[in-house]
Design an enzyme around this catalytic site. Sequence first.
Site, short mmCIF file in Angstrom:
data_model
loop_
_atom_site.label_atom_id
_atom_site.label_comp_id
_atom_site.label_asym_id
_atom_site.label_seq_id
_atom_site.Cartn_x
_atom_site.Cartn_y
_atom_site.Cartn_z
N ASP A 17 -81.50 29.45 44.33
CA ASP A 17 -81.54 29.49 42.86
C ASP A 17 -80.26 30.05 42.24
O ASP A 17 -80.29 30.66 41.17
CB ASP A 17 -82.75 30.32 42.37
CG ASP A 17 -84.04 29.75 42.89
OD1 ASP A 17 -84.12 28.53 43.09
OD2 ASP A 17 -84.98 30.54 43.10
N LYS A 20 -77.05 25.93 41.82
CA LYS A 20 -76.37 24.84 42.54
C LYS A 20 -76.49 23.51 41.79
O LYS A 20 -75.52 22.77 41.64
CB LYS A 20 -76.96 24.68 43.95
CG LYS A 20 -76.83 25.91 44.81
CD LYS A 20 -77.56 25.76 46.13
CE LYS A 20 -79.06 25.71 46.02
NZ LYS A 20 -79.72 26.93 45.59
N GLY A 44 -85.68 23.61 43.91
CA GLY A 44 -85.83 23.24 42.50
C GLY A 44 -84.47 23.41 41.87
O GLY A 44 -83.99 24.53 41.72
N HIS A 45 -83.81 22.31 41.60
CA HIS A 45 -82.45 22.35 41.06
C HIS A 45 -82.50 21.93 39.59
O HIS A 45 -82.87 20.80 39.28
CB HIS A 45 -81.51 21.46 41.88
CG HIS A 45 -81.34 21.94 43.30
ND1 HIS A 45 -80.54 21.33 44.22
CD2 HIS A 45 -81.86 23.02 43.93
CE1 HIS A 45 -80.58 22.00 45.36
NE2 HIS A 45 -81.38 23.03 45.21
N GLN A 234 -81.64 25.79 48.91
CA GLN A 234 -81.88 27.19 49.27
C GLN A 234 -80.55 27.96 49.28
O GLN A 234 -79.66 27.60 48.53
CB GLN A 234 -82.61 27.31 50.63
CG GLN A 234 -84.07 26.84 50.59
CD GLN A 234 -84.22 25.34 50.66
OE1 GLN A 234 -83.74 24.71 51.57
NE2 GLN A 234 -84.92 24.77 49.71
P1 GDP Z 1 -80.60 26.08 42.04
O1 GDP Z 1 -81.85 26.01 42.84
O2 GDP Z 1 -79.50 26.79 42.77
O3 GDP Z 1 -80.14 24.74 41.53
O4 GDP Z 1 -80.93 26.98 40.77
P2 GDP Z 1 -82.24 26.90 39.86
O5 GDP Z 1 -82.18 25.70 39.02
O6 GDP Z 1 -83.48 27.10 40.68
O7 GDP Z 1 -82.11 28.24 39.03
C1 GDP Z 1 -81.02 28.49 38.20
C2 GDP Z 1 -81.54 28.73 36.79
O8 GDP Z 1 -80.52 29.27 35.98
C3 GDP Z 1 -81.95 27.45 36.09
O9 GDP Z 1 -82.96 27.73 35.15
C4 GDP Z 1 -80.68 27.02 35.37
O10 GDP Z 1 -80.93 26.21 34.22
C5 GDP Z 1 -80.13 28.36 34.95
N1 GDP Z 1 -78.67 28.48 34.91
C6 GDP Z 1 -77.72 27.90 35.69
N2 GDP Z 1 -76.49 28.37 35.38
C7 GDP Z 1 -76.67 29.28 34.39
C8 GDP Z 1 -75.80 30.15 33.68
O11 GDP Z 1 -74.60 30.22 33.89
N3 GDP Z 1 -76.38 30.97 32.73
C9 GDP Z 1 -77.71 30.97 32.49
N4 GDP Z 1 -78.18 31.80 31.56
N5 GDP Z 1 -78.56 30.16 33.13
C10 GDP Z 1 -78.05 29.34 34.09
P1 IMO Z 2 -83.35 26.17 45.83
O1 IMO Z 2 -82.74 24.97 46.51
C1 IMO Z 2 -85.26 30.05 46.24
C2 IMO Z 2 -87.89 30.64 49.68
C3 IMO Z 2 -89.36 30.81 49.42
C4 IMO Z 2 -89.76 31.68 50.59
C5 IMO Z 2 -88.89 31.13 51.72
C6 IMO Z 2 -89.58 30.10 52.58
O2 IMO Z 2 -84.01 25.87 44.55
O3 IMO Z 2 -82.36 27.29 45.75
P2 IMO Z 2 -90.38 27.59 52.28
O4 IMO Z 2 -91.06 26.91 51.14
O5 IMO Z 2 -89.06 27.03 52.62
O6 IMO Z 2 -91.30 27.74 53.45
O7 IMO Z 2 -90.15 29.10 51.77
O8 IMO Z 2 -87.77 30.55 51.09
N1 IMO Z 2 -87.29 29.40 49.11
C7 IMO Z 2 -86.49 29.40 48.04
N2 IMO Z 2 -86.11 30.40 47.22
N3 IMO Z 2 -84.77 28.81 46.06
C8 IMO Z 2 -85.12 27.81 46.88
O9 IMO Z 2 -84.54 26.59 46.82
C9 IMO Z 2 -86.05 28.07 47.91
N4 IMO Z 2 -86.64 27.32 48.88
C10 IMO Z 2 -87.38 28.15 49.61
O10 IMO Z 2 -89.57 31.44 48.18
O11 IMO Z 2 -89.37 33.01 50.35
MG MG Z 3 -83.87 26.54 42.65
#
Ligand code: GDP
Ligand code: IMO
Ligand code: MG
Length: 445
Positions: A17, A20, A44-45, A234
């Site tokens: 998270d 990416k 979840g991207h 991840q």
């Molecule tokens: P990922 O899994 O690495 O793609 O990240 P996620 O989408 O799960 O989580 C990142 C969260 O931060 C999402 O809600 C994005 O919309 C948000 N986000 C990404 N970059 C920024 C930033 O620079 N500032 C803020 N406030 N939110 C951001």
């Molecule tokens: P993105 O790509 C954050 C965490 C879960 C749990 C552990 C194992 O959005 O960054 P799993 O479902 O793989 O058996 O879970 O890894 N986890 C993540 N945490 N971002 C993710 O993906 C994750 N994918 C798995 O919360 O601790």
């Molecule tokens: Mg994510």
Amino acid sequence: MNNANKADVLLGLQWGDEGKGKIVDVLTPHYKMVARFQGGPNAGHTLVFEGKKYILHTIPSGIFHKGCWNVVGNGVVLDPFIINKELDQLNIPLEELKSSLFVCGKAHLILPSHRLLDAAFENKKGNYKIGSTLKGIGPAYTDKVARTGLRLMDTATDNFMDKYESLKSEHLRLAEGLDYAIDELLLDGLSFPEYEKAWFAGLERLKELPRVQSEVFVNEALDKGARVLAEGAQGTLLDIDFGSYPYVTSSNTITAGACIGLGLAPARIGEVFGVFKAYCTRVGGGPFPTEVHGGDGERLREHGQEYGSTTGRPRRCGWLDLPALKYAVMINGVTRLIMTKADVLNTMEKIKVCIAYNVDGETRDSMPLTGNLESMEPVYKELNGWNRSLDEINTFEELPQELLDYVAVIEDFVKVPVDIISTGADRKQILIRKGAGILQRLSVV
Ligand code: GDP
Ligand code: IMO
Ligand code: MG
């Protein structure tokens, strides 16, 4: 180094998270291909543009750019039910998807009964739950390694249904042995039979997408001069080998995972873009040395809207951990750093950053690889916050001095430059440093 004809890799340096998805979306105009190499719908991207928000789980984050080839590599695990829902959300006509989304036939399927098993295993763990997203990731990769899994390409064979039924009954037996009753289970609001029906409907749709062998597709594209960006899911500290085992996911989330999950030779890796948040978060169980309970931890969660993109769970929050970041840089061979969510620290009077740990009466500035990680005491350096919004800032160089000082501390510790800073969720909220190496790589200077 001449990085022509090499794939760049973008991945997370913390516990996932890191943002990416947003960064891949920003960089995609400079690439012909974006390829996911591991993980599955546990990811979840999030992408935000033109006032809309999209959350991608399996589909690569280049999908909204016309002309980009999005590849789901052999290393990914696929749940047809979830991909089907993602395709609905995208609202891109099938004809268009046929030239923009390619799925590797070698990718393994997550069966509904893998999700059942995930729930059964977690249930059995009691206080030692991993905090899995319960998407069936662990059980699907287990079957892959045990050589009992089913791949997308297997769906075209005559005995696919026999194999499916036989694997499913083994899973059901296992779940029963774990005292887990199938009628307890709700999968995305559906009972097991309902989910299974929708899963097969999703599989039919998945079969309509162009099928490739990712190793051939990606290497041939590179040979022809196409620019390729491999998208990780991840984060490094969730890697099956180098993360905080057993509180990890079931795949290699690191640069080497891109080789395995796409069929790329190590020498074909070009730049490695490491994405990290200006602080740290973790969702699920496991050690998190710089976690802050209450106070600043709460503020980070609220300002950063730190709730899981896949599960909605509140993320644990804390300060940036430099020894852990340095470890991630080493394991991945990161060449450029990208810092996200700097804006979340806007109102912090003081910003802490972990520069060492006290472990068993000793202070050390590297990640201890053994011992009780839970008992590590972080040693912090405290910096002044910038106490202002970053909204009106248009260039990296105009960023407040306190933020530039923060960046300098990070660079000094990990010895890799921070080339990009993200200051908001939207695609447009991005600042690239003048003269940064990444600009040459993207050929935009
Ligand atoms: P990922 O899994 O690495 O793609 O990240 P996620 O989408 O799960 O989580 C990142 C969260 O931060 C999402 O809600 C994005 O919309 C948000 N986000 C990404 N970059 C920024 C930033 O620079 N500032 C803020 N406030 N939110 C951001
Ligand atoms: P993105 O790509 C954050 C965490 C879960 C749990 C552990 C194992 O959005 O960054 P799993 O479902 O793989 O058996 O879970 O890894 N986890 C993540 N945490 N971002 C993710 O993906 C994750 N994918 C798995 O919360 O601790
Ligand atoms: Mg994510």
